[in-house]
Design a protein around this motif. Structure first.
Motif, short mmCIF file in Angstrom:
data_model
loop_
_atom_site.label_atom_id
_atom_site.label_comp_id
_atom_site.label_asym_id
_atom_site.label_seq_id
_atom_site.Cartn_x
_atom_site.Cartn_y
_atom_site.Cartn_z
N UNK A 71 18.35 6.81 60.56
CA UNK A 71 18.39 8.22 60.95
C UNK A 71 19.80 8.77 60.76
N UNK A 72 19.89 10.05 60.47
CA UNK A 72 21.13 10.79 60.69
C UNK A 72 21.08 11.25 62.14
N UNK A 73 21.96 10.71 62.97
CA UNK A 73 21.94 11.06 64.39
C UNK A 73 22.11 12.58 64.57
N UNK A 74 21.52 13.13 65.62
CA UNK A 74 21.64 14.57 65.85
C UNK A 74 23.10 15.02 65.85
N UNK A 75 23.37 16.09 65.10
CA UNK A 75 24.73 16.62 65.00
C UNK A 75 25.55 15.99 63.91
N UNK A 76 24.98 15.04 63.16
CA UNK A 76 25.69 14.40 62.07
C UNK A 76 24.78 14.34 60.84
N UNK A 77 25.39 14.09 59.69
CA UNK A 77 24.61 14.03 58.46
C UNK A 77 23.81 15.31 58.27
N UNK A 78 22.54 15.17 57.95
CA UNK A 78 21.67 16.32 57.69
C UNK A 78 20.87 16.75 58.91
N UNK A 79 21.11 16.10 60.06
CA UNK A 79 20.38 16.46 61.28
C UNK A 79 21.12 17.56 62.04
N UNK A 80 20.35 18.43 62.68
CA UNK A 80 20.96 19.55 63.40
C UNK A 80 21.53 19.09 64.74
N UNK A 81 22.50 19.85 65.23
CA UNK A 81 23.12 19.57 66.53
C UNK A 81 22.26 20.17 67.63
N UNK A 82 21.80 19.35 68.59
CA UNK A 82 21.03 19.91 69.70
C UNK A 82 21.88 20.90 70.50
N UNK A 83 21.26 21.89 71.13
CA UNK A 83 22.01 22.87 71.90
C UNK A 83 22.89 22.21 72.96
N UNK A 84 24.17 22.57 72.96
CA UNK A 84 25.14 22.13 73.97
C UNK A 84 25.43 20.63 73.93
N UNK A 85 25.02 19.93 72.90
CA UNK A 85 25.28 18.49 72.82
C UNK A 85 26.76 18.25 72.57
N UNK A 86 27.36 17.31 73.34
CA UNK A 86 28.78 17.03 73.26
C UNK A 86 29.09 15.57 72.98
#
Length: 274
Positions: free
Chosen positions: A66-81
């Motif tokens: 997987x491309x982890x959320x917020x990296x690669x082609x995956x989107x960043x979840x709202x407010x993820x830090x």
């Protein structure tokens, strides 16, 4: 990106999972091979942190990176830090892909932090897990010779920073840093939308560990820059979980699965026999 990377990626099927937290991009090799093996990459990375592993491992089973959320082609979840904001989105995607079936999961570095939180909060998702050079154990060294990027840098300047940072934390052999690898690193770093991570410097995994219910394995590089001088302490710190094996790979740094891919693949297959 190198032809080798493009060729390896072309042999995978891309699967876009639309979750309540956003889109996650997965790549799967040998999808019909059964016994899913899930690979979670490190910080400022993407599925290609497993570039030298996916084809050998997929000879006997389905391999999902997987491309982890917020990296690669995956989107960043709202407010993820940080890593503790990613395990819930990951659990959502895994439920879409495998329902209630538990799967084997390997977590490298930052991906290992996400895996640690996932195993503590969604133990039903994990059949067996392998931790690879993870931080968050309370003893990792600060990497003081890392360099940052400045506005207005030329591509040549940026590549000089990538070369420095790869040698500072990821690899022991400077000859392994090829132009193709620098291209890959630039491509990954440009797509990293989670830049202010703090948990890696904490002992968060020691607190999550008692809630892990599956068997656990560890694979570390002999010269992992995060653990120089303290590598012999890691196995003891993992005693609070069901640790079944702990392998140290010779002549490898933090990015052990890239620098010593053949040895790593052998150890992983020993940890996770079919």
């Amino acid at each position: 990106m190198s032809l080798a990377l493009t060729d390896i990626q072309s042999q995978a099927q891309r699967i876009d999972c639309e979750t309540p937290s956003g889109r996650q991009v997965w790549h799967v090799w040998n999808q019909t091979g059964g016994n899913p093996l899930v690979l979670l990459h490190g910080g400022s990375g993407s599925w290609n942190h497993w570039l030298r592993n996916v084809l050998p491992l997929s000879q006997s089973r389905a391999v999902w990176a997987v491309d982890l959320p917020g990296m690669g082609d995956s989107t960043l979840p709202p407010n993820a830090m940080d890593a503790d904001d990613l395990y819930e989105p990951l659990a959502q995607a895994m439920h879409q892909l495998w329902g209630e079936t538990a799967v084997d999961v390997v977590g490298f570095s930052f991906g290992g932090l996400v895996l640690g939180f996932l195993a503590a909060t969604h133990p039903q998702c994990i059949k067996r897990m392998v931790l690879v050079g993870i931080p968050g154990l309370g003893i990792s060294n600060p990497i003081t010779n890392m360099r940052g990027f400045r506005e207005g840098m030329t591509l040549e300047d940026r590549y000089a920073v990538h070369r420095n940072n790869l040698q500072a934390i990821m690899l022991t052999d400077a000859h392994a840093i090829t132009p193709e690898l620098l291209d890959m690193q630039e491509h990954n770093v440009q797509r990293d939308r989670m830049r202010r991570r703090r948990i890696a410097r904490s002992d968060a995994m020691l607190h999550a560990m008692p809630r892990w219910q599956c068997e656990v394995h560890g694979i570390w590089g002999e010269h992992d820059a995060l653990y120089q001088g303290s590598l012999d302490r890691i196995e003891g710190l993992l005693a609070a979980c069901d640790l079944r094996s702990f392998h140290v790979v010779k002549n490898a740094g933090h990015w052990v699965q890239y620098e010593q891919a053949e040895a790593f693949n052998q150890h992983l297959q020993q940890c996770l026999p079919l």
